[in-house]
Design a protein around this motif. Structure first.
Motif, PDB file in Angstrom:
ATOM      1  N   UNK A 142     -78.805 -50.948 -66.557  1.00 53.92           N
ATOM      2  CA  UNK A 142     -78.820 -52.337 -65.944  1.00 53.92           C
ATOM      3  C   UNK A 142     -77.823 -53.191 -66.742  1.00 53.92           C
ATOM      4  N   UNK A 143     -77.580 -54.283 -66.322  1.00 58.43           N
ATOM      5  CA  UNK A 143     -76.393 -55.052 -66.748  1.00 58.43           C
ATOM      6  C   UNK A 143     -76.983 -56.637 -67.056  1.00 58.43           C
ATOM      7  N   UNK A 144     -76.630 -56.942 -68.138  1.00 61.20           N
ATOM      8  CA  UNK A 144     -76.838 -58.476 -68.501  1.00 61.20           C
ATOM      9  C   UNK A 144     -75.693 -59.427 -68.253  1.00 61.20           C
ATOM     10  N   UNK A 145     -74.584 -58.829 -68.536  1.00 63.41           N
ATOM     11  CA  UNK A 145     -73.412 -59.613 -68.429  1.00 63.41           C
ATOM     12  C   UNK A 145     -72.827 -59.745 -66.846  1.00 63.41           C
ATOM     13  N   UNK A 146     -73.633 -59.635 -65.837  1.00 61.22           N
ATOM     14  CA  UNK A 146     -73.175 -59.828 -64.485  1.00 61.22           C
ATOM     15  C   UNK A 146     -73.517 -61.331 -64.034  1.00 61.22           C
ATOM     16  N   UNK A 147     -72.164 -61.890 -63.790  1.00 66.32           N
ATOM     17  CA  UNK A 147     -72.330 -63.568 -63.535  1.00 66.32           C
ATOM     18  C   UNK A 147     -73.293 -63.684 -62.340  1.00 66.32           C
ATOM     19  N   UNK A 148     -73.787 -64.910 -62.389  1.00 64.00           N
ATOM     20  CA  UNK A 148     -74.497 -65.204 -61.078  1.00 64.00           C
ATOM     21  C   UNK A 148     -74.177 -65.347 -59.893  1.00 64.00           C
ATOM     22  N   UNK A 149     -72.529 -65.557 -59.580  1.00 67.48           N
ATOM     23  CA  UNK A 149     -72.057 -65.483 -58.526  1.00 67.48           C
ATOM     24  C   UNK A 149     -71.567 -64.131 -57.982  1.00 67.48           C
ATOM     25  N   UNK A 150     -71.933 -63.227 -58.755  1.00 69.59           N
ATOM     26  CA  UNK A 150     -71.487 -61.805 -58.338  1.00 69.59           C
ATOM     27  C   UNK A 150     -72.711 -60.856 -58.501  1.00 69.59           C
TER      28      UNK A 150
END
Length: 447
Positions: A360-368
């Motif tokens: 998983x990824x915690x650094x994915x922006x909410x607009x992406x």
């Protein structure tokens, strides 16, 4: 001769200078001063030796109490050693630790030529001495029972993965080596007859978070995972160790082959709902329909795309992402033919998925965010969604993640864990908003 003259001169000066009353007063004053100094020299040692009787308080270890801002859990760290653990909700220091230290001390005495205090029956296996040779488990449970979302088997497996003796390592460090745990006699002729674990790279620490999130949500589709320091792998950095499931790896019988188009058609047919067998000409696989709803919810919260969206068609990939490096993102033009990945089940349970490789990824922006993971989903598990709506997700995740001491500390303690949960909570709000806008129903999924 000179000394006698000086004494004679001082005595004449003393009697001429001071009268008898004055001489008496000076002698008395000198005696009082002498007694004061004498009593002070005796009094200080007595006060130190009898400090408790004179009201001197003894110094006790300090306790740092951290009270969560949005939960009822209290976590305590001790600067000094405590003989009795604090009574903390949801968690009691394992009683085996003091025994293990005592056994290690007896073992050291025996190696120095000293006779141990007690002799065991030679016919009985000395399980305590075996445990003393193993590293101490970093799993900490400060209550009589573990949190209810973790089964007894989960806790037992976590303890083994975190602290069992490593017999040998199968594989190399460039891939995911397999740790053979337990005793040499159990694994002499088989690759993994006893407990085993697969070691992931330190950057894949999300595997541990994914396991606890899966259990808290009530999905129960991941394998137990812990964080462990191995001096012979990754330079001793904390690495995720995931429980080994033999039926997932020997061959491809446990892997489900599905394209994106087949997957979308199977969602419309609601395969295996109410135990109704699908028609032979359908696009159904062996997987139950509700499994896809659980996977979609789980993968969206962690933004795991390598299962349902391995070509990164639902978001803007970065140059360092694997799908971008390999050029798989160019396959999105023919998205129906994209092959799904990591869709697996055990041999004994072909209806339910086993979620492996939870990158998983915690650094994915909410607009992406990858909304492709939710495409075609018309239902979500009611139990999981009710937890997201209740606002108790943080409380339960804190309780659960606190059990893994190595992972907790490697993520920066309470402050670092809170930041990770912040990300999950924001995505949960986005998911609930999306479900409400698209008319997704909440269904009890006991299957």
């Amino acid at each position: 001769m000179g000394l006698k003259c000086r004494f004679h001169w001082l005595s004449r000066f003393w009697f001429r200078r001071f009268s008898l009353p004055k001489r008496t007063l000076l002698v008395a004053l000198a005696c009082v001063v002498y007694l004061c100094f004498a009593m002070s020299d005796v009094d200080f040692p007595l006060q130190n030796r009898t400090g408790e009787k004179l009201g001197v308080r003894s110094v006790r270890p300090k306790e740092d109490v951290l009270v969560p801002t949005r939960s009822n859990v209290v976590y305590i760290t001790l600067k000094y050693k405590r003989l009795k653990p604090a009574n903390i909700r949801g968690t009691i220091r394992p009683k085996l630790r003091r025994k293990a230290r005592r056994i290690t001390h007896e073992h050291q005495e025996s190696t120095n030529g000293k006779r141990p205090h007690a002799q065991r029956d030679s016919n009985q296996p000395d399980s305590r001495s075996k445990r003393a040779d193993s590293p101490e488990s970093s799993i900490r449970i400060y209550s009589r029972t573990a949190p209810p979302w973790l089964s007894a088997q989960d806790v037992a497996t976590m303890r083994v993965l975190a602290g069992a003796k490593v017999v040998r390592v199968h594989g190399n460090t460039t891939s995911r080596p397999l740790l053979i745990l337990g005793e040499e006699s159990q694994n002499r002729t088989h690759l993994c007859r006893g407990p085993c674990g697969i070691v992931h790279a330190p950057v894949d620490s999300v595997e541990v978070f994914a396991f606890h999130l899966d259990r808290v949500l009530g999905l129960n589709r991941t394998l137990p995972a812990v964080s462990r320091k191995l001096v012979f792998l990754h330079g001793g950095q904390p690495s995720p160790v995931v429980s080994w499931e033999p039926s997932l790896y020997p061959d491809d019988d446990s892997t489900v082959r599905l394209t994106w188009g087949d997957y979308q058609r199977s969602l419309k047919q609601r395969c295996w709902v109410k135990n109704v067998a699908p028609k032979p000409a359908s696009s159904c696989s062996t997987i139950h329909h509700y499994e896809w709803s659980k996977v979609a919810l789980f993968d969206f919260l962690l933004q795991i795309h390598n299962r349902l969206d391995p070509s990164c068609c639902g978001f803007r990939p970065r140059q360092q992402d694997a799908c971008y490096k390999s050029g798989r993102h160019l396959e999105c033009a023919d998205h129906d033919g994209i092959q799904l990945a990591n869709i697996a089940h055990t041999e004994r349970d072909p209806r339910h998925l086993v979620l492996t490789v939870n990158k998983g990824y915690f650094d994915r922006n909410e607009d992406n965010l990858d909304f492709r993971l939710l495409e075609g989903i018309k239902e979500l598990p009611e139990l999981s969604v009710s937890l997201l709506r209740s606002g108790r997700l943080r409380e339960k995740l804190l309780q659960s993640l606190f059990l893994d001491k190595t992972y907790w500390e490697s993520r920066g303690g309470r402050l670092g864990i809170d930041k990770l949960i912040d990300v999950i909570e924001k995505r949960a709000k986005v998911l609930l908003t999306y479900a409400n806008a698209h008319g997704i129903k909440m269904v009890p999924m006991s299957e």
